[in-house]
Design an enzyme around this catalytic site. Sequence first.
Site, PDB file in Angstrom:
ATOM      1  N   TYR A 147       0.849  -1.189   0.000  1.00 24.94           N
ATOM      2  CA  TYR A 147       0.000   0.000   0.000  1.00 24.94           C
ATOM      3  C   TYR A 147       0.884   1.238   0.000  1.00 24.94           C
ATOM      4  O   TYR A 147       1.782   1.376   0.839  1.00 24.94           O
ATOM      5  CB  TYR A 147      -0.903   0.007   1.232  1.00 24.94           C
ATOM      6  CG  TYR A 147      -1.806   1.214   1.305  1.00 24.94           C
ATOM      7  CD1 TYR A 147      -2.878   1.352   0.428  1.00 24.94           C
ATOM      8  CD2 TYR A 147      -1.597   2.208   2.254  1.00 24.94           C
ATOM      9  CE1 TYR A 147      -3.718   2.458   0.494  1.00 24.94           C
ATOM     10  CE2 TYR A 147      -2.431   3.311   2.333  1.00 24.94           C
ATOM     11  CZ  TYR A 147      -3.487   3.437   1.447  1.00 24.94           C
ATOM     12  OH  TYR A 147      -4.306   4.535   1.508  1.00 24.94           O
ATOM     13  N   ASP A 242       9.417   2.927  -0.331  1.00 24.77           N
ATOM     14  CA  ASP A 242       8.374   3.515   0.502  1.00 24.77           C
ATOM     15  C   ASP A 242       8.681   3.187   1.966  1.00 24.77           C
ATOM     16  O   ASP A 242       8.496   2.067   2.416  1.00 24.77           O
ATOM     17  CB  ASP A 242       7.014   2.961   0.085  1.00 24.77           C
ATOM     18  CG  ASP A 242       5.862   3.589   0.856  1.00 24.77           C
ATOM     19  OD1 ASP A 242       6.098   4.156   1.932  1.00 24.77           O
ATOM     20  OD2 ASP A 242       4.713   3.492   0.378  1.00 24.77           O
ATOM     21  N   LYS A 279       4.672   9.540   8.741  1.00 20.18           N
ATOM     22  CA  LYS A 279       4.471   9.099  10.124  1.00 20.18           C
ATOM     23  C   LYS A 279       5.480   9.748  11.073  1.00 20.18           C
ATOM     24  O   LYS A 279       5.261  10.845  11.554  1.00 20.18           O
ATOM     25  CB  LYS A 279       4.545   7.562  10.217  1.00 20.18           C
ATOM     26  CG  LYS A 279       3.680   6.837   9.208  1.00 20.18           C
ATOM     27  CD  LYS A 279       2.216   7.115   9.352  1.00 20.18           C
ATOM     28  CE  LYS A 279       1.399   6.275   8.398  1.00 20.18           C
ATOM     29  NZ  LYS A 279      -0.017   6.610   8.395  1.00 20.18           N
TER      30      LYS A 279
END
Length: 445
Positions: A147, A242, A279
């Site tokens: 994702y 990622d 994050k």
Amino acid sequence: MGTNEHYFTRAKLSIPGGVNSPVRAYGSVGGTPRFLVSARGAYVTDAEGREYVDLVSSWGPAILGHAHPSVVEAVQDAAAKGLSFGASTPGETELAELVRERVRVGDQRAVEKLRLVSTGTEATMTAIRLARGATGRDLLVKFAGHYHGHSDALLAEAGSGLATLAMPGSAGVTAATAAQTLVIPYNDLAAVRAVFAEHGPNIAAVIVEAAAANMGVVAPERGFNRALAAIARENGALTIFDEVLTGFRVGPAGWWGLEAARVVPDGAGWQPDLFTFGKVIGGGMPLAALGGRAEIMDRLAPLGPVYQAGTLSGNPVAVAAGIATLRAADAAVYAKLDAVADRLSVAVSAALAAQGVEHTVQRAGNLFSFAFATSAPRNYAEVKAQQAFRYAPFFHAMLDAGVSLPPSVFEAWFVSAAHDDAAVSRILDALPAAARAAAAAVPPA
């Protein structure tokens, strides 16, 4: 204060599904979502005043624990000076310098330049646009179950929320857009070579979660990421790592830092062309980034032809939270995260084993999850084949005992440096009943 049910009912009148991100709806585990009103350290408190040990950690950024004093102070100081300027600030440069200094192994600096954005989705979307602009090619390769945010090109065989909702993609994504994304199995270098053999001259980039954590945790097999980068480079394509979830959480230099140091301790190793971060880089505030080699990053406007802009990019309050978090995330913090993750993953596994529940422990540094399967899944197909029906009763038994887990078997568990012995003990005390609930679960008719 009202009940969680009251707030959920009220929310559904004004917000689609009553939530602003699908996994919050508890669609995978059932029941009423908890509406949280405060958090501190290792704990969160819901609208009914009930306190839970938190193993979601805002999906990763609460690495120091919720409302860490130094982060809160930095945010308050920044907010007092103004919430948003729509102009450059010294803090943006300070954060970029911190990232450049951290994402390195020995003398090898993997991030030469950084562009701040607001969300992980924006970071990956921009990285893909940049890769296409740098190569002059159209196609993107991604891995099933990974994702990378909800931009159109990436909603194909994605994990996390899509896995939870059993959706193969999303309405509203055009066939033409979907056709530019090639989806192959994870941890399968033969599939990587095959897709490049067929489409190589048209592939702009391969995007990969540094360590998959949106279909549960599925770490890359040893050497997979390094080989992936080499295959892409041989074919004139870029590699996008990622690290929205793993960056600055599994170590000072993220998952790449762990791998590069392990493979080539002297630092003369390999690296991807681009990274995406989120994050932790914002300390819980809306902040993300993409970074990598200067020759590629300098293709972004205003130096180059690849456009990206945002009034809130590098927001001063978010930047202050990120700086404070990264400065506080020292060697002792990472040692604590690793130790707590070790202790909890062993304890959960022992509780499940005592009840005869088939499972495997999935680890990537201090990220972990559990698959209800006899052997560790290597890819998305194997993840989906597990006995996922066992997770909902396990989840609710833990919740009833005051422990908040991710509301989906397809998510990672996150610990923090604030998870002390008291918090861990509460988790351990809840495990026997939760394991019994998992053992008693039956598949849906």
